[in-house]
Design an enzyme around this catalytic site. Sequence first.
Site, PDB file in Angstrom:
ATOM      1  N   TRP A 140       0.841  -1.208   0.000  1.00 28.24           N
ATOM      2  CA  TRP A 140       0.000   0.000   0.000  1.00 28.24           C
ATOM      3  C   TRP A 140       0.873   1.254   0.000  1.00 28.24           C
ATOM      4  CZ3 TRP A 140      -3.779   1.369   4.606  1.00 28.24           C
ATOM      5  CH2 TRP A 140      -4.658   2.388   4.197  1.00 28.24           C
TER       6      TRP A 140
ATOM      7  N   HIS B  51      13.037  -4.442   3.987  1.00 27.56           N
ATOM      8  CA  HIS B  51      12.574  -5.023   5.256  1.00 27.56           C
ATOM      9  C   HIS B  51      13.761  -5.134   6.228  1.00 27.56           C
ATOM     10  CE1 HIS B  51       8.590  -5.853   3.865  1.00 27.56           C
ATOM     11  NE2 HIS B  51       8.854  -6.933   3.171  1.00 27.56           N
TER      12      HIS B  51
HETATM   13  P1  A3P Z   1      -4.056  -8.668   4.985  1.00 31.51           P
HETATM   14  O1  A3P Z   1      -3.349  -9.964   4.819  1.00 31.51           O
HETATM   15  O2  A3P Z   1      -4.449  -8.409   6.420  1.00 31.51           O
HETATM   16  O3  A3P Z   1      -5.213  -8.497   4.075  1.00 31.51           O
HETATM   17  P2  A3P Z   1       2.623  -6.094   2.832  1.00 31.51           P
HETATM   18  O4  A3P Z   1       2.300  -5.241   1.672  1.00 31.51           O
HETATM   19  O5  A3P Z   1       3.543  -5.462   3.826  1.00 31.51           O
HETATM   20  O6  A3P Z   1       3.021  -7.461   2.416  1.00 31.51           O
HETATM   21  O7  A3P Z   1       1.250  -6.237   3.665  1.00 31.51           O
HETATM   22  C1  A3P Z   1       0.190  -6.965   3.104  1.00 31.51           C
HETATM   23  C2  A3P Z   1      -1.086  -6.545   3.784  1.00 31.51           C
HETATM   24  O8  A3P Z   1      -1.500  -5.259   3.287  1.00 31.51           O
HETATM   25  C3  A3P Z   1      -2.203  -7.504   3.454  1.00 31.51           C
HETATM   26  O9  A3P Z   1      -3.035  -7.480   4.611  1.00 31.51           O
HETATM   27  C4  A3P Z   1      -2.861  -6.830   2.257  1.00 31.51           C
HETATM   28  O10 A3P Z   1      -4.167  -7.253   1.995  1.00 31.51           O
HETATM   29  C5  A3P Z   1      -2.800  -5.374   2.699  1.00 31.51           C
HETATM   30  N1  A3P Z   1      -2.903  -4.420   1.597  1.00 31.51           N
HETATM   31  C6  A3P Z   1      -2.330  -4.465   0.375  1.00 31.51           C
HETATM   32  N2  A3P Z   1      -2.677  -3.383  -0.346  1.00 31.51           N
HETATM   33  C7  A3P Z   1      -3.483  -2.629   0.426  1.00 31.51           C
HETATM   34  C8  A3P Z   1      -4.180  -1.395   0.240  1.00 31.51           C
HETATM   35  N3  A3P Z   1      -4.112  -0.720  -0.905  1.00 31.51           N
HETATM   36  N4  A3P Z   1      -4.913  -0.923   1.267  1.00 31.51           N
HETATM   37  C9  A3P Z   1      -5.002  -1.582   2.432  1.00 31.51           C
HETATM   38  N5  A3P Z   1      -4.371  -2.771   2.681  1.00 31.51           N
HETATM   39  C10 A3P Z   1      -3.619  -3.278   1.695  1.00 31.51           C
END
Ligand code: A3P
Length: 309
Positions: free
Chosen positions: A65, A121
Amino acid sequence: MNSPSDMDLSSLPKEKWWGEDYLCQVGDFWLLPQFIEPINRVINNFKPIPSDVILASFPKTGTTWLKSLLYSIVNRPSIHRLAMEHPHELVPFLEVQLYASSKEPLTITSSSKPRRIFATHIPYQLMAKTFDSSECKVVYVTRNPKDTLISTWHFMNKWEKAKEEPWSLDEATEKFCRGVVPCGPYYDHVMGYKKLSIERPNNVFFLTFEELIYDTKSHVKKLGEFLGCPFGDNEEEQVEETVRNCSFEVLSNLEVNKSEESPSWFKLPYNSFFRKGEVGDHKNYLSAETIGRIDEITKEKFQSSGFMY
Ligand code: A3P
């Protein structure tokens, strides 16, 4: 503290993590063995310039995000780029993409733009020299530990290995609480960047997934100011557009993000980075007892900083 540069893999402390797979301990952190060399290359070779933006995060805390938001804030308007490339291609990871196989970073179109944006990370504690010697801007996103655990558990169970040997939630919880997860302990990861943000507020912007969900617009505005690219004229309209373009609903429905294909640098498909994107999903999985246990650990670990979930 040892850094990955001065050690040989076989001499590192190891701990079983999932089935027969193990993690290696570097300093206080547990790393996947295949990332130790790339992390070493980043630490020894990556020299950020003052205009660089580095998004740092613990895995599964909202990296994808923030990648799309930072890219959009810096390169306005961005919807056409977001529709063409996955956020992980627009903002590459230093250790997973750019320095994966050589000390000469891969050339990625978006990372050679005048305003370069990278992600990592790597814990601050292992990369302190890089950050401390640079005026670059760092954005750190974190997330409630219980939702981070649940998101990690779902994500790991998408790995090929999980078909034969699913990662149980009990085991995932145990390892998360002990810190034995890739880039863990989560708490030390968060605290490293939290302290840095207190010491260097002009260089480090610390925010949480929850703050962003509850008030995306004002955080997007603040990020624009922090990065030196405020929205200016038509501010409301531009901020709203950026927020909408990067929303879970819009992003997760773009063909490029729904793709079942995997990137060259990762084994899971592009669509695996989008699941629910909600706050509080842990309540659907964790018992009251486990929630209480994690809350106690969180209180103990974060109390000293005044930062709390
Ligand atoms: P969930 O598994 O709780 O749905 P990262 O990007 O650090 O790997 O984190 C992934 C998490 O961010 C996932 O959470 C994913 O669904 C969520 N995510 C990805 N894009 C997003 C967005 N645009 N808005 C909100 N959450 C988002």
